[in-house]
Design a protein around this motif. Structure first.
Motif, short mmCIF file in Angstrom:
data_model
loop_
_atom_site.label_atom_id
_atom_site.label_comp_id
_atom_site.label_asym_id
_atom_site.label_seq_id
_atom_site.Cartn_x
_atom_site.Cartn_y
_atom_site.Cartn_z
N SER A 530 0.82 -1.20 0.00
CA SER A 530 0.00 0.00 0.00
C SER A 530 0.86 1.26 0.00
CB SER A 530 -0.89 -0.05 1.23
OG SER A 530 -1.86 0.91 1.15
N GLU A 531 1.90 1.22 0.79
CA GLU A 531 2.83 2.36 0.89
C GLU A 531 3.42 2.67 -0.50
OE1 GLU A 531 5.41 2.55 4.78
OE2 GLU A 531 6.45 1.48 3.18
N LEU A 532 3.82 1.61 -1.20
CA LEU A 532 4.41 1.78 -2.53
C LEU A 532 3.37 2.31 -3.52
CD1 LEU A 532 6.39 -1.59 -2.71
CD2 LEU A 532 7.34 0.69 -2.30
N LEU A 595 12.02 7.69 -0.84
CA LEU A 595 10.60 7.97 -0.60
C LEU A 595 9.97 7.03 0.41
CD1 LEU A 595 9.39 8.80 -4.24
CD2 LEU A 595 9.83 10.41 -2.36
N ILE A 596 10.62 5.91 0.67
CA ILE A 596 10.02 4.96 1.61
C ILE A 596 10.39 5.30 3.06
CG2 ILE A 596 9.84 2.50 2.23
CD1 ILE A 596 10.74 2.39 -1.01
N SER A 597 11.68 5.56 3.29
CA SER A 597 12.08 5.84 4.67
C SER A 597 12.12 7.34 4.96
CB SER A 597 13.47 5.25 4.92
OG SER A 597 14.40 5.88 4.04
N GLY A 612 16.69 -5.91 -0.63
CA GLY A 612 16.23 -4.55 -0.30
C GLY A 612 15.96 -3.73 -1.54
N PHE A 613 15.39 -2.56 -1.33
CA PHE A 613 15.16 -1.65 -2.46
C PHE A 613 15.02 -0.23 -1.95
CE2 PHE A 613 10.70 -0.90 -1.55
CZ PHE A 613 10.33 -2.04 -0.88
N TYR A 614 15.25 0.71 -2.87
CA TYR A 614 15.03 2.14 -2.58
C TYR A 614 14.27 2.77 -3.73
CZ TYR A 614 18.87 1.74 0.81
OH TYR A 614 19.66 1.38 1.85
N LYS A 617 14.34 9.73 -4.82
CA LYS A 617 13.85 10.86 -5.62
C LYS A 617 14.83 12.02 -5.52
CE LYS A 617 10.05 13.96 -6.41
NZ LYS A 617 8.83 14.55 -5.95
N LYS A 618 15.12 12.60 -6.65
CA LYS A 618 16.06 13.72 -6.64
C LYS A 618 15.37 14.94 -6.02
CE LYS A 618 19.12 16.39 -9.45
NZ LYS A 618 18.43 17.66 -9.66
N ILE A 619 16.11 15.55 -5.08
CA ILE A 619 15.55 16.75 -4.44
C ILE A 619 15.88 17.93 -5.34
CG2 ILE A 619 15.62 18.22 -2.40
CD1 ILE A 619 16.66 15.70 -0.87
N ASN A 620 14.85 18.61 -5.77
CA ASN A 620 15.09 19.72 -6.71
C ASN A 620 15.55 20.97 -5.98
OD1 ASN A 620 14.63 18.43 -9.15
ND2 ASN A 620 12.42 18.53 -8.78
#
Ligand code: GLC
Length: 621
Positions: A530-532, A595-597, A612-614, A617-620
């Motif tokens: 759901s989070e994803l 974006l998950i943690s 695992g996975f990440y 997202k690039k911070i603009n």
């Protein structure tokens, strides 16, 4: 003129406008295939009739969608497929479960075949006895309309199968053909003796070599052979007969008018047969699909065509047609699916990376449906030439994969069964649910908590990776709670011979009650998926036509997928091994946030735990 009449006229003009736009091409294609003016005229009359019969609410939806042709490419699009009886008993039951469907972040449901069929000869509903009748145990056509209405009110799209390659032998046409009525025999492929069938058999491969060998069936009572590419009770329709094409188009429009949004054209590569060929992907198939697309654009442009083409990538992509002459709106990303499981078994992402590069290199307007599992078996359709260059042979590798997923290989925690094991070619396909293939079944049986955490982690990682692919993700109903294989099919004589029923078990609603309980498998799976899904809905970079590419990680177990859309960039990192790894990427264009943690990090030299996975997202700014 009052408002109502004005609106009516607008809609009639719309039809004329669409017809004008497409008439010449449709006529051209029809004449090329059939050269029959009066049948074409009949088709046009009926198209108009179906348009007139189409409900106003559907016509309005058509117009809205015509105005926004990218409506289905948005990042909130998420599918789920299920059998109605397994999921909720019947159509009315599904209507009651729409809140749950929304809780799953799903806005498109694929209702597996629900049209009339004979239980002893149904092929999971893919042997249709009546295209205009719902199976009695599931409901009625009115229930279907009520369901599609209810779905539309909640912005949920409904997909159904249109099984156009064949009818059941219990279909009215087949019954008449069997009695020797020439008019109906000409709708199928009938042969007095085996001379022509034997010629076909020289070039036509077998779909079910073990459960239904050969492509023809001898009908004792009729004294004829009939062509049956799939099961003996599924008689192939003869599309060389314009009556077959016209009638099937009327069935298609009839169903579209019940409020269906997505028509899945079942087994589409098979619909045209020619002697001395493989009877797959012939050019006439494309003419027919193009005609279907035109017909739907004239009568019901709000609907989407989804082609079921379970073939290698070069054969799949042509079913999108061209930009000027499109065919299907969407196709299954089948090779990527099979290659994903190869990657799970080998912990080696290189073949998958190559496969994703092929898909990512296709025009961005092509929309693929991504999935981990569906109602069918997994056929090991991999890129064998590439594997061979590494010394991996096709036959031995298929054997390895089948052994691995049955749980025979050392590092495997999977459970499942073979499908259509062919003793001659040594080929076999595979059945099992995602959860069972990831080790959830085994860990549960062995009550091994550590193994369970590993299995859940792998299952969630696979979903996270699937959501990152270019296209629309489709969940297999039950996967959201980690549902495992169901062995009860072995006790049902109508199912026992077909191991695909292993992963077609009934939804376990008692377990589904646990979705908020984090101490349960269901709770953990549901919450994490759901989070994803929420992230996917919030981030525009997940639109289906974003730029998507892979990045070298210098670790053969770690896959990196990049996505870019209108200034936003995201990197997905996925560790396909049970060991902690480092992704040696070096994206030095700024800071990233997972974006998950919520953790801020650099996108270089990223440590990534086992399975695992990440989502970085690039911070603009
Ligand atoms: C499709 C279906 C499969 C069925 C076959 C014959 O491939 O997915 O389940 O057996 O068509 O209709």
């Amino acid at each position: 003129m009052n408002m109502e009449t004005k609106k009516m006229n607008k809609k009639t003009d719309k039809y004329k406008e669409r017809l004008q736009r497409h008439h010449d091409e449709l006529r051209w294609l029809y004449m090329e295939l059939y050269g029959n003016d009066s049948m074409f005229a009949e088709l046009c009359d009926n198209m108009h009739r179906f348009y007139q019969e189409r409900k106003d609410t559907l016509k309005s939806l058509d117009m809205q969608r015509e105005a926004h042709p990218d409506w289905y490419k948005q990042n909130d699009m998420m599918g789920m497929m299920f059998y109605i009886d397994n999921f909720a008993g019947n159509m009315k039951g599904v209507e009651k479960k729409l809140d749950y469907i929304q809780e799953c972040n799903v806005n498109y449901i694929h209702l597996m075949p629900f049209l009339d069929t004979v239980p002893e000869r149904s092929d999971g509903g893919y042997a249709v006895a009546d295209f205009r009748k719902v199976q009695e145990k599931l409901g009625t056509m009115e229930d279907l309309e009520d369901l599609t209405d209810a779905c539309h009110k909640k912005n949920i799209n409904v997909c159904m199968d249109f099984v156009m390659n064949h009818t059941s032998e219990d279909h009215e046409w087949a019954k008449r053909a069997r009695q020797g009525d020439g008019e109906y025999m000409s709708r199928y492929f009938f042969f007095r003796d085996y001379s022509i069938p034997s010629m076909y058999e020289k070039t036509v491969p077998q779909v079910f070599p073990t459960t239904a060998p050969g492509n023809f069936t001898w009908l004792e009572d009729a004294g004829h052979f009939v062509m049956t590419t799939f099961y003996p009770y599924q008689w192939d329709l003869n599309y060389k007969n314009p009556r077959v094409f016209n009638e099937m188009m009327y069935n298609f429009l009839f169903l579209a008018n019940k409020g269906i949004d997505i028509i899945r054209i079942d087994a589409v590569p098979y619909i045209w047969k020619e002697l001395h060929t493989q009877c797959r992907n012939l050019k006439q198939v494309h003419t027919i699909v193009r005609m279907m697309r035109i017909i739907s654009e004239i009568v019901c442009p709000g609907i989407l065509l989804l082609g079921e083409v379970v073939m290698e990538p070069e054969k799949v992509a042509p079913y999108f047609g061209t930009v000027e002459k499109p065919e299907c709106h969407m196709l299954y990303n089948v090779t990527t699916m099979a290659t994903t499981w190869h990657t799970v078994a080998t912990r080696d992402v290189r073949l998958l990376k190559k496969q994703l590069d092929i898909v990512n290199g296709l025009p961005k307007d092509y929309v693929f449906l991504n999935y981990l599992r569906c109602h069918d078996d997994i056929g090991w359709g991999l890129d064998y030439p590439t594997l061979l260059s590494e010394g991996i042979g096709e036959r031995s590798h298929k054997e390895y994969l089948n052994n691995y997923f049955q749980g025979y290989a050392g590092a495997s925690n999977s459970r499942g069964e073979l499908y259509n094991a062919d003793p001659v070619t040594g080929d076999a396909r595979f059945c099992g649910t995602t959860a069972s293939m990831c080790g959830i079944e085994k860990a549960c049986f062995e009550q091994d908590e550590q193994a369970m955490q590993k299995a859940i982690q792998l299952d969630v990682m696979l979903h996270a990776y699937m959501f990152m692919q270019s296209g629309i993700p489709v969940l297999y109903g039950g996967d959201e709670i980690g549902q495992v294989n169901d062995y009860s099919y072995k006790e049902d004589p109508n199912k026992a011979a077909d191991s695909r029923y292993l992963h077609r078990g009934a939804m376990n609603w008692t377990l589904a009650e646990n979705i908020t309980d984090q101490t349960t498998v269901e709770g953990q799976m549901f919450t994490r998926l759901s989070e994803l899904e929420q992230i996917r809905k919030q981030e525009r970079v997940f639109v289906s036509n974003a730029d998507t590419w892979t990045i070298e990680t210098w670790d053969s177990s770690v896959l990196c997928i990049g996505r870019y859309f209108e200034g936003e960039k995201i990197l997905g990192l996925f560790n396909f091994s049970e060991y902690d790894k480092t992704a040696w990427i070096n994206e030095t264009d700024g800071e990233y946030v997972d974006l998950i943690s919520g953790r801020k990090m650099q996108a270089s030299g990223v440590d990534i735990p086992a399975y695992g996975f990440y989502y970085l997202k690039k911070i603009n700014g």
